[in-house]
Design a protein around this motif. Structure first.
Motif, PDB file in Angstrom:
ATOM      1  N   PHE A  10       0.841  -1.193   0.000  1.00 59.55           N
ATOM      2  CA  PHE A  10       0.000   0.000   0.000  1.00 59.55           C
ATOM      3  C   PHE A  10       0.875   1.241   0.000  1.00 59.55           C
ATOM      4  CE2 PHE A  10       1.003  -0.916   4.344  1.00 59.55           C
ATOM      5  CZ  PHE A  10       1.065   0.303   4.999  1.00 59.55           C
ATOM      6  N   ARG A  11       0.251   2.381  -0.198  1.00 65.60           N
ATOM      7  CA  ARG A  11       0.945   3.659  -0.219  1.00 65.60           C
ATOM      8  C   ARG A  11       0.830   4.294   1.159  1.00 65.60           C
ATOM      9  NH1 ARG A  11      -0.513   9.123  -1.460  1.00 65.60           N
ATOM     10  NH2 ARG A  11       1.157  10.259  -2.522  1.00 65.60           N
ATOM     11  N   LEU A  12       1.959   4.694   1.736  1.00 67.77           N
ATOM     12  CA  LEU A  12       1.982   5.203   3.113  1.00 67.77           C
ATOM     13  C   LEU A  12       2.499   6.630   3.165  1.00 67.77           C
ATOM     14  CD1 LEU A  12       1.694   4.709   6.190  1.00 67.77           C
ATOM     15  CD2 LEU A  12       4.045   3.851   6.163  1.00 67.77           C
ATOM     16  N   GLU A  13       1.718   7.486   3.798  1.00 66.14           N
ATOM     17  CA  GLU A  13       2.156   8.855   4.048  1.00 66.14           C
ATOM     18  C   GLU A  13       2.751   8.941   5.448  1.00 66.14           C
ATOM     19  OE1 GLU A  13      -0.730  11.781   1.443  1.00 66.14           O
ATOM     20  OE2 GLU A  13      -1.264  11.330   3.511  1.00 66.14           O
ATOM     21  N   VAL A  14       3.967   9.439   5.521  1.00 66.00           N
ATOM     22  CA  VAL A  14       4.628   9.652   6.806  1.00 66.00           C
ATOM     23  C   VAL A  14       4.449  11.123   7.152  1.00 66.00           C
ATOM     24  CG1 VAL A  14       6.792   9.516   8.073  1.00 66.00           C
ATOM     25  CG2 VAL A  14       6.284   7.826   6.283  1.00 66.00           C
ATOM     26  N   LEU A  15       3.607  11.384   8.161  1.00 65.11           N
ATOM     27  CA  LEU A  15       3.240  12.747   8.517  1.00 65.11           C
ATOM     28  C   LEU A  15       3.968  13.205   9.771  1.00 65.11           C
ATOM     29  CD1 LEU A  15      -0.630  12.363   8.032  1.00 65.11           C
ATOM     30  CD2 LEU A  15       1.055  13.151   6.351  1.00 65.11           C
ATOM     31  N   LYS A  16       4.158  14.503   9.907  1.00 64.62           N
ATOM     32  CA  LYS A  16       4.764  15.065  11.109  1.00 64.62           C
ATOM     33  C   LYS A  16       3.789  14.965  12.278  1.00 64.62           C
ATOM     34  CE  LYS A  16       7.685  18.415   8.672  1.00 64.62           C
ATOM     35  NZ  LYS A  16       7.998  19.856   8.472  1.00 64.62           N
ATOM     36  N   ALA A  17       4.291  14.483  13.426  1.00 64.99           N
ATOM     37  CA  ALA A  17       3.429  14.372  14.605  1.00 64.99           C
ATOM     38  C   ALA A  17       3.093  15.751  15.158  1.00 64.99           C
ATOM     39  CB  ALA A  17       4.095  13.520  15.671  1.00 64.99           C
ATOM     40  N   ARG A  18       4.020  16.687  15.000  1.00 64.81           N
ATOM     41  CA  ARG A  18       3.789  18.061  15.464  1.00 64.81           C
ATOM     42  C   ARG A  18       3.747  18.987  14.254  1.00 64.81           C
ATOM     43  NH1 ARG A  18       7.642  18.802  20.848  1.00 64.81           N
ATOM     44  NH2 ARG A  18       6.652  17.172  22.103  1.00 64.81           N
ATOM     45  N   GLY A  19       2.687  19.750  14.164  1.00 62.59           N
ATOM     46  CA  GLY A  19       2.553  20.632  13.014  1.00 62.59           C
ATOM     47  C   GLY A  19       2.038  19.865  11.811  1.00 62.59           C
ATOM     48  N   ASN A  75      -2.825  -1.307  11.981  1.00 63.21           N
ATOM     49  CA  ASN A  75      -3.872  -0.848  11.061  1.00 63.21           C
ATOM     50  C   ASN A  75      -3.418   0.303  10.166  1.00 63.21           C
ATOM     51  OD1 ASN A  75      -5.932  -2.679  11.832  1.00 63.21           O
ATOM     52  ND2 ASN A  75      -6.366  -1.422  13.648  1.00 63.21           N
ATOM     53  N   VAL A  76      -2.112   0.461  10.046  1.00 62.94           N
ATOM     54  CA  VAL A  76      -1.582   1.513   9.195  1.00 62.94           C
ATOM     55  C   VAL A  76      -1.882   1.230   7.726  1.00 62.94           C
ATOM     56  CG1 VAL A  76       0.569   2.607   8.414  1.00 62.94           C
ATOM     57  CG2 VAL A  76       0.212   2.161  10.837  1.00 62.94           C
ATOM     58  N   ASP A  77      -1.962  -0.068   7.393  1.00 65.77           N
ATOM     59  CA  ASP A  77      -2.282  -0.420   6.007  1.00 65.77           C
ATOM     60  C   ASP A  77      -3.705  -0.026   5.635  1.00 65.77           C
ATOM     61  OD1 ASP A  77      -3.095  -2.342   7.876  1.00 65.77           O
ATOM     62  OD2 ASP A  77      -3.277  -3.884   6.335  1.00 65.77           O
ATOM     63  N   LYS A  78      -4.545   0.194   6.650  1.00 66.25           N
ATOM     64  CA  LYS A  78      -5.928   0.622   6.394  1.00 66.25           C
ATOM     65  C   LYS A  78      -6.028   2.141   6.287  1.00 66.25           C
ATOM     66  CE  LYS A  78      -7.640  -3.594   6.948  1.00 66.25           C
ATOM     67  NZ  LYS A  78      -6.416  -4.303   7.344  1.00 66.25           N
ATOM     68  N   THR A  79      -5.280   2.859   7.135  1.00 62.59           N
ATOM     69  CA  THR A  79      -5.366   4.324   7.143  1.00 62.59           C
ATOM     70  C   THR A  79      -4.431   4.967   6.126  1.00 62.59           C
ATOM     71  OG1 THR A  79      -3.654   4.550   8.848  1.00 62.59           O
ATOM     72  CG2 THR A  79      -5.933   4.264   9.610  1.00 62.59           C
ATOM     73  N   GLY A  80      -3.335   4.290   5.833  1.00 59.14           N
ATOM     74  CA  GLY A  80      -2.347   4.851   4.909  1.00 59.14           C
ATOM     75  C   GLY A  80      -1.567   6.014   5.491  1.00 59.14           C
ATOM     76  N   LYS A  81      -1.617   6.161   6.823  1.00 58.59           N
ATOM     77  CA  LYS A  81      -0.934   7.273   7.468  1.00 58.59           C
ATOM     78  C   LYS A  81      -0.227   6.790   8.736  1.00 58.59           C
ATOM     79  CE  LYS A  81      -4.292  10.769   5.980  1.00 58.59           C
ATOM     80  NZ  LYS A  81      -5.266  11.800   6.437  1.00 58.59           N
ATOM     81  N   ILE A  82       0.921   7.370   9.011  1.00 57.36           N
ATOM     82  CA  ILE A  82       1.605   7.139  10.274  1.00 57.36           C
ATOM     83  C   ILE A  82       2.299   8.439  10.649  1.00 57.36           C
ATOM     84  CG2 ILE A  82       3.822   6.350   9.323  1.00 57.36           C
ATOM     85  CD1 ILE A  82       3.740   4.165  11.580  1.00 57.36           C
ATOM     86  N   TYR A  83       2.441   8.665  11.954  1.00 57.93           N
ATOM     87  CA  TYR A  83       2.951   9.953  12.422  1.00 57.93           C
ATOM     88  C   TYR A  83       4.381   9.800  12.925  1.00 57.93           C
ATOM     89  CZ  TYR A  83      -1.823  11.467  11.834  1.00 57.93           C
ATOM     90  OH  TYR A  83      -3.040  11.770  11.277  1.00 57.93           O
ATOM     91  N   PHE A  84       5.200  10.735  12.490  1.00 55.91           N
ATOM     92  CA  PHE A  84       6.646  10.682  12.717  1.00 55.91           C
ATOM     93  C   PHE A  84       7.085  11.764  13.699  1.00 55.91           C
ATOM     94  CE2 PHE A  84      10.535  12.969  11.534  1.00 55.91           C
ATOM     95  CZ  PHE A  84      11.504  11.987  11.683  1.00 55.91           C
ATOM     96  N   LYS A  85       7.992  11.398  14.607  1.00 55.62           N
ATOM     97  CA  LYS A  85       8.620  12.375  15.493  1.00 55.62           C
ATOM     98  C   LYS A  85      10.126  12.277  15.347  1.00 55.62           C
ATOM     99  CE  LYS A  85       9.200  13.846  20.303  1.00 55.62           C
ATOM    100  NZ  LYS A  85       8.898  13.572  21.726  1.00 55.62           N
ATOM    101  N   ASP A  86      10.757  13.419  15.149  1.00 54.26           N
ATOM    102  CA  ASP A  86      12.212  13.479  15.038  1.00 54.26           C
ATOM    103  C   ASP A  86      12.807  13.545  16.446  1.00 54.26           C
ATOM    104  OD1 ASP A  86      14.843  13.911  14.470  1.00 54.26           O
ATOM    105  OD2 ASP A  86      14.545  15.737  13.280  1.00 54.26           O
TER     106      ASP A  86
END
Length: 315
Positions: A10-19, A75-86
């Motif tokens: 699937f296609r996964l977007e890695v999003l910023k957890a803050r902002g 369930n990330v394969d269902k939402t296609g989103k996960i949140y990233f923190k540096d």
């Protein structure tokens, strides 16, 4: 479409957890990939974000997930989103520990030789009390032991920590070392109130607790197979009575550590040594409570209910 499955990918977007914002997008990632696999793929796209610097969660304000968890389990394969923190620039745990412990070893001995720049030109010619000599020996033994344990004993669940911790931890250890060493080695040092009896009682308490602390570290080392982050419930070793403290607390290594510094403080009878002991006890109590809660969460009904975190029957 984000999250749309193509076979088992699937296609996964890695999003910023803050902002707001997208860190990167991973095309055709497997639903069976682990967080560790994801970290490697992100690092390939963003070399600055090496795996040890990355942390992930299901929600922007959620808890970090483990490297071993699969994306499908989250369930990330269902939402296609996960949140990233540096996590920021990282440094190895062993490097931090070596700096933490080598500093106190050197700093204390510098005060022990009574340099004229600190105590005056005549300080080195004045007699030094037995408690001061033993204090230097105990301090050296403790931090030499810590260095050797870092090299040969400890196995870390995480290979790195934020580089800021290097400055914070060194500031704590090096600063307290200077405070304690200054007064114990001072030419005007006042001997313990009860003389040799107090000195040798403190020394005995220190040595017994140091041996207990080492015993716990060796037991904990053998619980974790090399190269893994596996967690097991620690139990006493029948061949070593020092490990029986596991019957009562989750973190007997901290209990023995506190005991060591209580012995040192009694032996040298200086206010700064007692302040160092109190500060260390407070910090280790915080760590012990965190580890105690983690044990109870990870092992649920299996974890011994009679155990406290650091002080038997109390905390």
């Amino acid at each position: 479409m984000s999250g749309k499955t193509q076979g088992n990918t699937f296609r996964l977007e890695v999003l910023k957890a803050r902002g707001n914002g997208v860190v990167t997008t991973i095309e055709n990632i497997s639903a069976n990939a682990t967080i560790a696999d994801l970290k490697k793929q992100v690092a390939q796209k963003k070399p600055k974000l090496y795996p040890d610097r990355q942390s992930y969660r299901n929600e922007p304000t959620g808890k970090s997930v483990k490297d071993t968890q699969k994306l499908s389990e989250l369930n990330v394969d269902k939402t296609g989103k996960i949140y990233f923190k540096d996590l920021g620039p990282q440094i190895g745990w062993s490097t931090v520990f070596m700096a933490e412990y080598a500093g106190p070893l050197v700093i204390y001995l510098l005060f022990y030789i009574r340099p004229s720049i600190i105590y005056g030109s005549s300080a080195s010619s004045k007699p030094m009390h037995l408690a001061a000599h033993l204090g230097a020996a105990c301090w050296t033994f403790h931090y030499a032991k810590r260095i050797l344990e870092t090299i040969f004993v400890h196995r870390f669940s995480h290979s790195t920590m934020p580089i800021f911790n290097l400055f914070k931890n060194c500031g704590y250890y090096w600063g307290f070392t200077a405070m304690v060493a200054y007064f114990v080695n001072h030419p005007k040092y006042t001997p313990p109130l009860f003389g040799s009896a107090q000195v040798f009682l403190g020394l005995a308490i220190f040595l017994i607790n140091e041996l207990g602390n080492l015993s716990i570290h060796l037991l904990l080392r053998n619980l974790r197979p090399p190269g893994t982050t596996e967690r097991r419930i620690p139990y006493p070793n029948k061949t070593n009575p020092f490990t029986n403290l596991f019957h009562f607390v989750s973190c007997p290594n901290y209990t023995y550590e506190v005991g060591s510094w209580l012995g040192f403080s009694l032996m040298t009878q200086t206010l700064t040594a007692f302040l160092f002991t109190i500060a260390g006890t407070v910090q280790m109590t915080v760590w012990a409570k965190q580890k105690h809660r983690a044990y109870k969460k990870d092992f649920a009904d299996k974890y011994p209910k009679q155990r406290k975190s650091i002080i038997p029957f109390i905390i």
